[in-house]
Scaffold this motif. Structure first.
Motif, mmCIF file in Angstrom:
data_model
loop_
_atom_site.group_PDB
_atom_site.id
_atom_site.type_symbol
_atom_site.label_atom_id
_atom_site.label_comp_id
_atom_site.label_asym_id
_atom_site.label_seq_id
_atom_site.Cartn_x
_atom_site.Cartn_y
_atom_site.Cartn_z
ATOM 1 N N ILE A 92 0.769 -0.987 -0.091
ATOM 2 C CA ILE A 92 -0.012 -0.141 0.060
ATOM 3 C C ILE A 92 0.820 1.167 0.095
ATOM 4 O O ILE A 92 0.511 2.075 -0.849
ATOM 5 C CB ILE A 92 -0.979 0.049 1.292
ATOM 6 N N GLU A 93 1.894 1.358 0.808
ATOM 7 C CA GLU A 93 2.856 2.405 1.160
ATOM 8 C C GLU A 93 3.615 2.553 -0.462
ATOM 9 O O GLU A 93 3.646 3.629 -0.936
ATOM 10 C CB GLU A 93 3.709 2.119 1.857
ATOM 11 N N GLU A 94 4.026 1.664 -1.017
ATOM 12 C CA GLU A 94 4.647 1.612 -2.432
ATOM 13 C C GLU A 94 3.539 2.154 -3.407
ATOM 14 O O GLU A 94 4.061 3.020 -4.451
ATOM 15 C CB GLU A 94 5.082 0.199 -2.738
ATOM 16 N N SER A 95 2.653 1.778 -3.509
ATOM 17 C CA SER A 95 1.314 2.292 -4.378
ATOM 18 C C SER A 95 0.876 3.637 -4.139
ATOM 19 O O SER A 95 0.737 4.336 -5.100
ATOM 20 C CB SER A 95 0.237 1.174 -4.220
ATOM 21 N N THR A 96 0.997 3.824 -2.729
ATOM 22 C CA THR A 96 0.740 5.351 -2.633
ATOM 23 C C THR A 96 1.858 6.313 -2.982
ATOM 24 O O THR A 96 1.477 7.427 -3.899
ATOM 25 C CB THR A 96 0.151 5.335 -1.136
ATOM 26 N N GLN A 97 3.070 5.884 -2.878
ATOM 27 C CA GLN A 97 4.118 6.503 -3.295
ATOM 28 C C GLN A 97 4.125 6.738 -4.776
ATOM 29 O O GLN A 97 4.349 7.738 -5.543
ATOM 30 C CB GLN A 97 5.466 6.003 -2.667
ATOM 31 N N ARG A 98 3.692 5.475 -5.486
ATOM 32 C CA ARG A 98 3.601 5.371 -6.994
ATOM 33 C C ARG A 98 2.737 6.323 -7.448
ATOM 34 O O ARG A 98 2.921 7.189 -8.371
ATOM 35 C CB ARG A 98 3.720 4.028 -7.254
ATOM 36 N N LEU A 99 1.467 6.244 -6.879
ATOM 37 C CA LEU A 99 0.342 7.189 -7.175
ATOM 38 C C LEU A 99 0.700 8.626 -7.131
ATOM 39 O O LEU A 99 0.364 9.270 -7.773
ATOM 40 C CB LEU A 99 -0.923 6.884 -6.169
ATOM 41 N N ASP A 100 1.370 9.053 -6.042
ATOM 42 C CA ASP A 100 1.714 10.423 -5.942
ATOM 43 C C ASP A 100 2.713 10.873 -6.700
ATOM 44 O O ASP A 100 2.583 12.023 -7.514
ATOM 45 C CB ASP A 100 2.371 10.629 -4.340
ATOM 46 N N THR A 101 3.480 9.962 -7.124
ATOM 47 C CA THR A 101 4.636 10.358 -8.276
ATOM 48 C C THR A 101 3.778 10.586 -9.487
ATOM 49 O O THR A 101 4.192 11.386 -10.424
ATOM 50 C CB THR A 101 5.738 9.030 -8.468
ATOM 51 N N LEU A 102 3.161 9.351 -9.997
ATOM 52 C CA LEU A 102 2.346 9.584 -11.169
ATOM 53 C C LEU A 102 1.311 10.794 -11.001
ATOM 54 O O LEU A 102 1.300 11.668 -12.193
ATOM 55 C CB LEU A 102 1.154 8.511 -11.313
ATOM 56 N N ARG A 103 0.957 11.445 -10.226
ATOM 57 C CA ARG A 103 -0.195 12.588 -10.048
ATOM 58 C C ARG A 103 0.658 13.846 -10.211
ATOM 59 O O ARG A 103 0.371 14.713 -10.948
ATOM 60 C CB ARG A 103 -0.974 12.335 -8.896
ATOM 61 N N SER A 104 1.926 13.743 -9.543
ATOM 62 C CA SER A 104 2.850 14.626 -9.410
ATOM 63 C C SER A 104 3.189 15.001 -11.097
ATOM 64 O O SER A 104 3.365 16.184 -11.525
ATOM 65 C CB SER A 104 3.965 14.649 -8.620
ATOM 66 N N GLU A 105 3.680 13.769 -11.894
ATOM 67 C CA GLU A 105 4.064 13.826 -13.270
ATOM 68 C C GLU A 105 2.994 14.222 -14.178
ATOM 69 O O GLU A 105 3.031 15.000 -15.049
ATOM 70 C CB GLU A 105 4.403 12.364 -13.571
ATOM 71 N N GLU A 106 1.734 13.792 -13.816
ATOM 72 C CA GLU A 106 0.412 14.333 -14.571
ATOM 73 C C GLU A 106 0.367 15.785 -14.453
ATOM 74 O O GLU A 106 0.108 16.709 -15.287
ATOM 75 C CB GLU A 106 -0.765 13.724 -14.109
ATOM 76 N N ARG A 107 0.427 16.482 -13.087
ATOM 77 C CA ARG A 107 0.187 17.743 -13.006
ATOM 78 C C ARG A 107 1.460 18.445 -13.900
ATOM 79 O O ARG A 107 1.139 19.474 -14.287
ATOM 80 C CB ARG A 107 0.184 18.186 -11.301
ATOM 81 N N GLN A 108 2.655 17.884 -13.768
ATOM 82 C CA GLN A 108 3.651 18.746 -14.300
ATOM 83 C C GLN A 108 3.709 18.404 -16.002
ATOM 84 O O GLN A 108 3.723 19.672 -16.774
ATOM 85 C CB GLN A 108 5.074 18.108 -14.239
ATOM 86 N N LEU A 109 3.000 17.421 -16.437
ATOM 87 C CA LEU A 109 2.712 17.468 -17.742
ATOM 88 C C LEU A 109 1.582 18.241 -18.332
ATOM 89 O O LEU A 109 1.420 19.055 -19.525
ATOM 90 C CB LEU A 109 2.188 15.907 -18.286
ATOM 91 N N GLU A 110 0.437 18.434 -17.635
ATOM 92 C CA GLU A 110 -0.428 19.343 -17.724
ATOM 93 C C GLU A 110 0.009 20.682 -17.669
ATOM 94 O O GLU A 110 -0.388 21.584 -18.652
ATOM 95 C CB GLU A 110 -1.766 19.215 -16.961
ATOM 96 N N ARG A 111 0.688 21.287 -17.074
ATOM 97 C CA ARG A 111 1.306 22.320 -16.761
ATOM 98 C C ARG A 111 2.140 22.721 -17.898
ATOM 99 O O ARG A 111 2.113 23.671 -18.789
ATOM 100 C CB ARG A 111 2.211 22.672 -15.405
ATOM 101 N N ASN A 112 3.037 21.733 -18.265
ATOM 102 C CA ASN A 112 3.657 22.040 -19.512
ATOM 103 C C ASN A 112 3.020 21.896 -20.688
ATOM 104 O O ASN A 112 3.067 22.707 -21.729
ATOM 105 C CB ASN A 112 4.933 20.868 -19.380
ATOM 106 N N PHE A 113 1.886 21.266 -20.775
ATOM 107 C CA PHE A 113 1.148 21.322 -21.890
ATOM 108 C C PHE A 113 0.228 22.718 -22.037
ATOM 109 O O PHE A 113 0.289 23.220 -23.117
ATOM 110 C CB PHE A 113 0.017 20.130 -21.863
ATOM 111 N N ARG A 114 -0.212 23.219 -20.983
ATOM 112 C CA ARG A 114 -0.821 24.485 -20.890
ATOM 113 C C ARG A 114 0.213 25.433 -21.496
ATOM 114 O O ARG A 114 -0.124 26.417 -22.353
ATOM 115 C CB ARG A 114 -1.362 24.841 -19.583
ATOM 116 N N ARG A 115 1.154 25.446 -20.782
ATOM 117 C CA ARG A 115 2.351 26.428 -21.261
ATOM 118 C C ARG A 115 2.872 26.382 -22.922
ATOM 119 O O ARG A 115 2.717 27.303 -23.441
ATOM 120 C CB ARG A 115 3.752 26.289 -20.432
#
Length: 125
Positions: A92-115
């Motif tokens: 669960i901890e590993e999955s939570t960390q992976r999910l947080d990492t993926l969400r963070s990457e998704e936000r970064q991709l979205e910011r980059n896309f908007r920019r």
């Protein structure tokens, strides 16, 4: 004749004394037998109590061994459950960390896309 009567009386008295002595001895022997029977009964009762105590102890030892076997099985199951819990928690901890990492990457991709989109729109104008 008087001598015979005296002899008869003497013999009757002697016979009566012998019968009384026999009865006294018989009574003593009966009392002794009764005491021995009471003692024997007490000893048999003691042996029965000891036998019952031994049986109780054997039963207790048997139950202790049975309980120990059950305890070992339960301890084994507990250890297995604790391992499963630890593995699940780690997953669960590993999955939570992976999910947080993926969400963070998704936000970064979205910011980059908007920019990039804003840059493309600014360049088109």
């Amino acid at each position: 004749r008087k001598a015979l009567e005296m002899e008869l009386k003497k013999l009757k008295t002697e016979m009566h004394d012998c019968a009384r002595a026999f009865d006294d001895k018989l009574k003593l022997l009966f009392e002794q037998r009764l005491r021995l029977m009471e003692y024997s009964t007490a000893q048999e009762s003691y042996v029965l109590r000891m036998s019952a105590s031994i049986l109780d102890q054997e039963y207790t030892v048997s139950m202790i061994n049975t309980i120990r076997v059950k305890e070992e099985k339960l301890n084994s199951k507990l250890l297995q459950s604790e391992r499963q819990y630890t593995d699940g928690k780690r997953l669960i901890e590993e999955s939570t960390q992976r999910l947080d990492t993926l969400r963070s990457e998704e936000r970064q991709l979205e910011r980059n896309f908007r920019r990039d989109l804003q840059l493309d729109q600014g360049a088109d104008q």
